[in-house]
Design a protein around this motif. Structure first.
Motif, PDB file in Angstrom:
ATOM      1  N   ASN A 117      50.906  13.526 -51.037  1.00  0.00           N
ATOM      2  CA  ASN A 117      51.208  13.646 -49.614  1.00  0.00           C
ATOM      3  C   ASN A 117      50.704  14.974 -49.062  1.00  0.00           C
ATOM      4  OD1 ASN A 117      52.150  13.694 -47.068  1.00  0.00           O
ATOM      5  ND2 ASN A 117      54.330  13.525 -47.567  1.00  0.00           N
ATOM      6  N   SER A 247      45.420  17.187 -63.311  1.00  0.00           N
ATOM      7  CA  SER A 247      46.423  17.960 -62.571  1.00  0.00           C
ATOM      8  C   SER A 247      47.427  18.453 -63.580  1.00  0.00           C
ATOM      9  CB  SER A 247      47.196  17.059 -61.601  1.00  0.00           C
ATOM     10  OG  SER A 247      46.552  17.003 -60.393  1.00  0.00           O
ATOM     11  N   THR A 294      47.266  14.093 -59.007  1.00  0.00           N
ATOM     12  CA  THR A 294      48.397  14.794 -58.383  1.00  0.00           C
ATOM     13  C   THR A 294      49.587  13.839 -58.239  1.00  0.00           C
ATOM     14  OG1 THR A 294      46.809  16.158 -57.181  1.00  0.00           O
ATOM     15  CG2 THR A 294      49.067  16.173 -56.360  1.00  0.00           C
TER      16      THR A 294
HETATM   17  P1  AMP Z   1      46.051  19.314 -57.997  1.00  0.00           P
HETATM   18  O1  AMP Z   1      45.714  20.417 -58.927  1.00  0.00           O
HETATM   19  O2  AMP Z   1      44.908  18.455 -57.593  1.00  0.00           O
HETATM   20  O3  AMP Z   1      47.223  18.489 -58.482  1.00  0.00           O
HETATM   21  O4  AMP Z   1      46.497  19.964 -56.614  1.00  0.00           O
HETATM   22  C1  AMP Z   1      47.617  20.794 -56.493  1.00  0.00           C
HETATM   23  C2  AMP Z   1      47.633  21.324 -55.088  1.00  0.00           C
HETATM   24  O5  AMP Z   1      47.864  20.228 -54.182  1.00  0.00           O
HETATM   25  C3  AMP Z   1      48.758  22.309 -54.812  1.00  0.00           C
HETATM   26  O6  AMP Z   1      48.342  23.636 -55.057  1.00  0.00           O
HETATM   27  C4  AMP Z   1      49.022  22.060 -53.324  1.00  0.00           C
HETATM   28  O7  AMP Z   1      48.081  22.761 -52.553  1.00  0.00           O
HETATM   29  C5  AMP Z   1      48.769  20.579 -53.171  1.00  0.00           C
HETATM   30  N1  AMP Z   1      49.951  19.732 -53.410  1.00  0.00           N
HETATM   31  C6  AMP Z   1      51.123  20.043 -54.022  1.00  0.00           C
HETATM   32  N2  AMP Z   1      51.941  18.987 -54.080  1.00  0.00           N
HETATM   33  C7  AMP Z   1      51.288  17.954 -53.492  1.00  0.00           C
HETATM   34  C8  AMP Z   1      51.611  16.585 -53.247  1.00  0.00           C
HETATM   35  N3  AMP Z   1      52.773  16.043 -53.636  1.00  0.00           N
HETATM   36  N4  AMP Z   1      50.694  15.836 -52.592  1.00  0.00           N
HETATM   37  C9  AMP Z   1      49.501  16.357 -52.192  1.00  0.00           C
HETATM   38  N5  AMP Z   1      49.141  17.637 -52.414  1.00  0.00           N
HETATM   39  C10 AMP Z   1      50.020  18.426 -53.048  1.00  0.00           C
END
Ligand code: AMP
Ligand code: MG
Length: 349
Positions: A117, A247, A294
């Motif tokens: 989200n 992630s 994610t």
């Molecule tokens: P990733 O390493 O692709 O899982 O991205 C993590 C990053 O996504 C975090 O540093 C936030 O900027 C963002 N994020 C955190 N939680 C969420 C979530 N539930 N949905 C979408 N983006 C998120």
């Protein structure tokens, strides 16, 4: 830089490119490193036309720098201009690329049942992850978090009319931290393919995408062990257009009073995801793989298969905080463990 002069492309997070053993036809791996998206980036092209490849890589490097600026959640650029307009309750005209990303993120968020989200930018910022440095100090109070998630913003609160965007939710702020790297990987491979570089690897801080092959063989990607710093848990072999996106709750976190708070936030309770150490997804579409990885971390060790299915993801490796591994048959086809996990459970989707 050729492969002869450098052992292999290696980065600290998620996954890395492993050296090739017993290579066949001699091909140069032209590669370049730069810093973008808050991380180390590496682009490599296996080619017998190194000068051409170098030009294409330079283009990709310039793209990354521009994209990083445009899609940053809090530094000045196209996305932060949109966020400012949303905060001011104004409609805002976005460019075609950002518009495509917003629409695709809406669809991915819906498919993930809101686990992915990007509309919770305000919450992510409140946890302190809108800074280049890891946040310090006490986490936000329960009262503050309760206020932020009482009626959480969703991507469907964003109204997109042509390229004009406004929000129905006053708290909605976009954070593409969980998705923009995937988009950038897809565009980088598009750019390289268009320039005739059909055998390439792009590594954005441990999120990789490959095309073609490395000297007639699959590319070999090492998946980082989320619980053992510097170690690799498995090797994945992929060829043709494939993204290998990870992630991890170990990647970036806030530490306070002996507790770690990961940068991936569960939109349902406003708390950092704590029940998955890492999720790795293989998929031809890197943007989808990024959003899905994610989402699977948020979904947790029980619910992830349902989310994977809904997002159209079949190849998953999920590692729990105590080292238990779950994986799908489609992932197992490509993967070999190098450090034996505590336990392995095959999950059919
Ligand atoms: P990733 O390493 O692709 O899982 O991205 C993590 C990053 O996504 C975090 O540093 C936030 O900027 C963002 N994020 C955190 N939680 C969420 C979530 N539930 N949905 C979408 N983006 C998120
Ligand atoms: Mg992601």
């Amino acid at each position: 830089m050729s492969l002869d002069r450098r052992a292999f492309l290696k980065l600290g997070l998620g996954a890395c490119l492993l050296p090739l053993v017993g290579a066949g036809r001699a091909q140069t791996l032209v590669s370049e490193q730069l810093y973008a998206f808050g991380t180390l980036v590496e682009v490599g092209v296996a080619t017998d036309r190194p000068a051409l490849a170098q030009l294409a890589i330079d283009r990709v490097a310039r793209d990354f720098v521009a994209q990083n600026r445009q899609w940053h959640a809090w530094k000045p650029g196209a996305l932060s201009a949109l966020n400012q307009a949303l905060a001011d309750n104004r409609a805002h005209q976005v460019d075609a690329q950002l518009c495509r990303m917003l629409r695709e993120a809406q669809a991915l968020s819906r498919a993930s049942a809101g686990m992915f989200n990007p509309a919770i930018g305000r919450l992510i910022g409140r946890w302190g992850f809108h800074d280049d440095l890891p946040p310090t100090g006490a986490p936000p109070s329960a009262r503050e978090l309760a206020e932020l998630i009482a009626v959480p913003p969703t991507m469907d609160d964003l109204v997109i009319e042509g390229e004009r965007v406004y929000s129905r939710h006053p708290q909605l702020q976009i954070d593409f931290g969980g998705y923009a790297k995937g988009v950038a990987l897809d565009l980088a491979l598009d750019r390289l393919t268009a320039a005739g570089c059909n055998h390439a690897v792009v590594n954005l801080g441990g999120n990789l995408a490959v095309s073609g092959q490395r000297e007639g063989r699959p590319w070999r990607i090492g998946v980082r062990h989320p619980l053992r710093r510097g170690a690799i848990i498995a090797v994945v072999e992929v060829e043709g257009r494939t993204a290998v996106v990870t992630s991890g709750t170990y990647e970036r976190y806030r530490e306070h009073a002996g507790r770690r708070y990961a940068h991936i936030i569960d939109p349902r309770n406003g708390q950092p995801a704590a029940h998955v150490a890492s999720a790795t997804v293989l998929h031809p579409n890197a943007a989808l793989a990024d959003a899905a990885a994610t989402a699977l971390v948020v979904a947790g060790p029980q619910a992830w298969p349902e989310v994977a299915r809904a997002m159209g993801v079949t190849a998953v490796l999920l590692i729990e905080p105590e080292g238990q591994v779950q994986l799908t048959p489609a992932m197992a086809e490509h993967l070999r463990f190098v450090s034996p996990p505590a336990s392995v459970r095959m999950v059919r989707l």
